[in-house]
Design an enzyme around this catalytic site. Structure first.
Site, mmCIF file in Angstrom:
data_model
loop_
_atom_site.group_PDB
_atom_site.id
_atom_site.type_symbol
_atom_site.label_atom_id
_atom_site.label_comp_id
_atom_site.label_asym_id
_atom_site.label_seq_id
_atom_site.Cartn_x
_atom_site.Cartn_y
_atom_site.Cartn_z
ATOM 1 N N LYS A 61 0.771 -1.057 0.472
ATOM 2 C CA LYS A 61 0.313 -0.097 -0.147
ATOM 3 C C LYS A 61 0.913 1.450 0.135
ATOM 4 C CE LYS A 61 -2.240 -1.291 3.763
ATOM 5 N NZ LYS A 61 -1.714 -2.746 3.876
ATOM 6 N N THR A 62 1.830 1.231 0.874
ATOM 7 C CA THR A 62 2.784 2.054 0.521
ATOM 8 C C THR A 62 3.477 2.470 -0.075
ATOM 9 O OG1 THR A 62 2.914 1.872 3.054
ATOM 10 C CG2 THR A 62 4.555 3.455 2.260
ATOM 11 N N ASP A 106 -1.483 6.931 6.488
ATOM 12 C CA ASP A 106 -1.917 5.858 6.249
ATOM 13 C C ASP A 106 -2.823 4.864 7.478
ATOM 14 O OD1 ASP A 106 -0.892 2.850 6.497
ATOM 15 O OD2 ASP A 106 0.974 3.148 7.247
ATOM 16 N N THR A 155 -5.621 -1.276 7.099
ATOM 17 C CA THR A 155 -5.717 -3.153 6.849
ATOM 18 C C THR A 155 -7.145 -3.194 7.413
ATOM 19 O OG1 THR A 155 -5.230 -2.500 9.047
ATOM 20 C CG2 THR A 155 -3.299 -2.836 8.028
ATOM 21 N N ARG A 214 6.828 -7.706 2.044
ATOM 22 C CA ARG A 214 7.518 -7.147 2.522
ATOM 23 C C ARG A 214 8.035 -8.672 3.678
ATOM 24 N NH1 ARG A 214 4.358 -4.188 6.427
ATOM 25 N NH2 ARG A 214 5.554 -2.432 4.692
HETATM 26 P P1 ATP Z 1 1.570 -2.251 6.050
HETATM 27 O O1 ATP Z 1 0.307 -1.466 5.538
HETATM 28 O O2 ATP Z 1 2.186 -2.912 6.692
HETATM 29 O O3 ATP Z 1 2.920 0.066 6.366
HETATM 30 P P2 ATP Z 1 2.580 -1.919 3.356
HETATM 31 O O4 ATP Z 1 1.275 -2.812 2.430
HETATM 32 O O5 ATP Z 1 2.532 -0.406 3.150
HETATM 33 O O6 ATP Z 1 2.236 -2.601 4.532
HETATM 34 P P3 ATP Z 1 4.433 -1.984 1.889
HETATM 35 O O7 ATP Z 1 5.865 -0.899 2.617
HETATM 36 O O8 ATP Z 1 4.150 -0.878 0.439
HETATM 37 O O9 ATP Z 1 3.753 -2.686 2.334
HETATM 38 O O10 ATP Z 1 5.991 -2.786 0.894
HETATM 39 C C1 ATP Z 1 6.354 -3.676 2.171
HETATM 40 C C2 ATP Z 1 7.626 -3.645 1.307
HETATM 41 O O11 ATP Z 1 6.967 -4.535 0.053
HETATM 42 C C3 ATP Z 1 7.896 -2.324 0.032
HETATM 43 O O12 ATP Z 1 9.521 -2.615 0.766
HETATM 44 C C4 ATP Z 1 8.414 -3.772 -1.030
HETATM 45 O O13 ATP Z 1 9.863 -3.701 -1.450
HETATM 46 C C5 ATP Z 1 7.725 -4.234 -0.732
HETATM 47 N N1 ATP Z 1 7.051 -4.608 -2.061
HETATM 48 C C6 ATP Z 1 5.375 -4.466 -1.506
HETATM 49 N N2 ATP Z 1 4.859 -5.169 -3.035
HETATM 50 C C7 ATP Z 1 5.615 -5.023 -4.271
HETATM 51 C C8 ATP Z 1 5.512 -5.574 -5.577
HETATM 52 N N3 ATP Z 1 4.352 -5.429 -5.853
HETATM 53 N N4 ATP Z 1 6.940 -5.655 -5.998
HETATM 54 C C9 ATP Z 1 7.381 -5.939 -5.237
HETATM 55 N N5 ATP Z 1 7.329 -5.317 -4.220
HETATM 56 C C10 ATP Z 1 7.012 -4.677 -3.523
#
Ligand code: ATP
Length: 331
Positions: A61-62, A106, A155, A214
């Site tokens: 998401k981030t 977030d 989430t 992640r």
């Molecule tokens: P949270 O809600 O816990 O912050 P999030 O959904 O925002 O989690 P991210 O921080 O965007 O998750 O992703 C976590 C890590 O996974 C990132 O550092 C990224 O490198 C990797 N990642 C996530 N999605 C992908 C993707 N589709 N392709 C490649 N790498 C990804």
């Protein structure tokens, strides 16, 4: 995790983040839809519609919020629901936005109510009412804002009030990744880390990553550590297996928290049903952590089921823990 270790993990993670939609692996439908939203806005010379992303932690998401800003050539501003305690905190952020900025919020489901109400208005009319003074002398000064894009992440989409949810022109739910998508992410990450990663090692790591990029990237870094300290420096199958054993990630990808939750469910509560908060207290965790981190994965793996009376362990859960399932265990 202690704050220093957490900060280190975050910066290691940031180095592996894809920077564009093309580099973003998997979630094809969401990617295609978002691509269209962004390209159409760019073609019109307008700011993109507000975007709401939901799904379990670590699915991107981030990363997608950063990509939205990058693809729109916009500045990303970052905040989160828990960081905005008062409507005034949000007013300060909103009134400092420049035209076209992307505001990433977030954990948007944790915004305080007055801030949430201020956000609706700002998203819909690009206007915010700033209250100046206190008590009887307080006056509300309307302030117009330049157009901007909110990217909200949650989430728990179900906790967002409908009026807020309705302000998002594009909403997407991110799902767990398929093993071949995680392999592609691992191969890309290994390339960035300058690490030689064998195909069978990538398959082993992806199979234990709970469908979550992640976690895949985190396990890859641990395998790299093991290979550097005990192996040849190459991430081969033996290094992957040994490292994942050291870090207590089992062959189905369950970690210590998952096993603690299942263990408590089976041994303390006879397989359930048991309420979420009782279960969380019994493993010393917040209900929200159990509900958003462990549970979606355990349910998807067919190890836990949710019933109106609480959480229930399936027969598979008992077997996975090396226990004899009771005769009436869920199939
Ligand atoms: P949270 O809600 O816990 O912050 P999030 O959904 O925002 O989690 P991210 O921080 O965007 O998750 O992703 C976590 C890590 O996974 C990132 O550092 C990224 O490198 C990797 N990642 C996530 N999605 C992908 C993707 N589709 N392709 C490649 N790498 C990804």
């Amino acid at each position: 995790m202690d704050p220093d270790a957490d900060a280190l993990e975050r910066s290691a993670e940031a180095a592996l983040r894809p920077g564009t939609l093309d580099e973003f692996v998997g979630q094809r439908v969401v990617r295609d839809q978002l691509d269209l939203v962004l390209k159409a806005a760019s073609a019109r010379g307008a700011t993109a519609d507000h975007v709401l992303l939901s799904g379990p932690p670590g699915l991107g998401k981030t990363t997608l919020a950063m990509i939205v800003a990058h693809e729109m050539g916009a500045t990303l501003r970052v905040s989160s629901g828990p960081a905005i305690q008062h409507a005034g905190d949000l007013a300060a952020i909103l009134s400092s936005l420049d035209e076209g900025d992307v505001l990433f919020l977030d954990e948007i489901h944790r915004l305080a109510r007055p801030a949430e109400e201020m956000l609706y208005l700002a998203m819909e009319d690009f206007r915010v009412d700033v209250v100046v003074g206190k008590g009887a002398g307080a006056t509300s000064i309307p302030l117009s804002l330049p157009p901007f894009t909110v990217v909200g992440a949650t989430t728990r989409a179900g906790l967002l009030p409908a009026p807020l949810r309705d302000r998002f022109g594009f909403t997407a739910h991110l799902d767990f990744y398929e093993p071949h998508e995680l392999r592609a992410i691992l191969e890309r990450s290994a390339g960035k880390l300058g690490l030689a990663l064998d195909g069978d090692a990538a398959a082993e790591i992806s199979g234990r990553s709970r469908g979550t990029p992640r976690i895949a990237n985190r396990l890859l870094r641990r395998v790299r550590d093991w290979a550097q300290v005990h192996g040849s420096g190459r991430a081969d199958l033996a290094a992957a297996r040994q490292a994942l054993t050291v870090y207590e990630v089992d062959e189905r990808g369950l970690d210590r928290l998952d096993r603690a939750v299942l263990g408590a469910l089976c041994t303390r509560f006879g397989g359930g049903p048991v309420g979420l908060s009782t279960l969380a207290v019994s493993v010393g965790e917040e209900s929200e952590t159990v509900e958003t981190v462990a549970e979606p994965f355990l349910v998807r793996e067919g190890l836990m089921s949710r019933s109106p009376r609480g959480r229930v362990a399936t027969a598979d859960a008992w077997v996975h823990l090396g226990l004899q399932p009771p005769a009436d265990a869920l199939a």
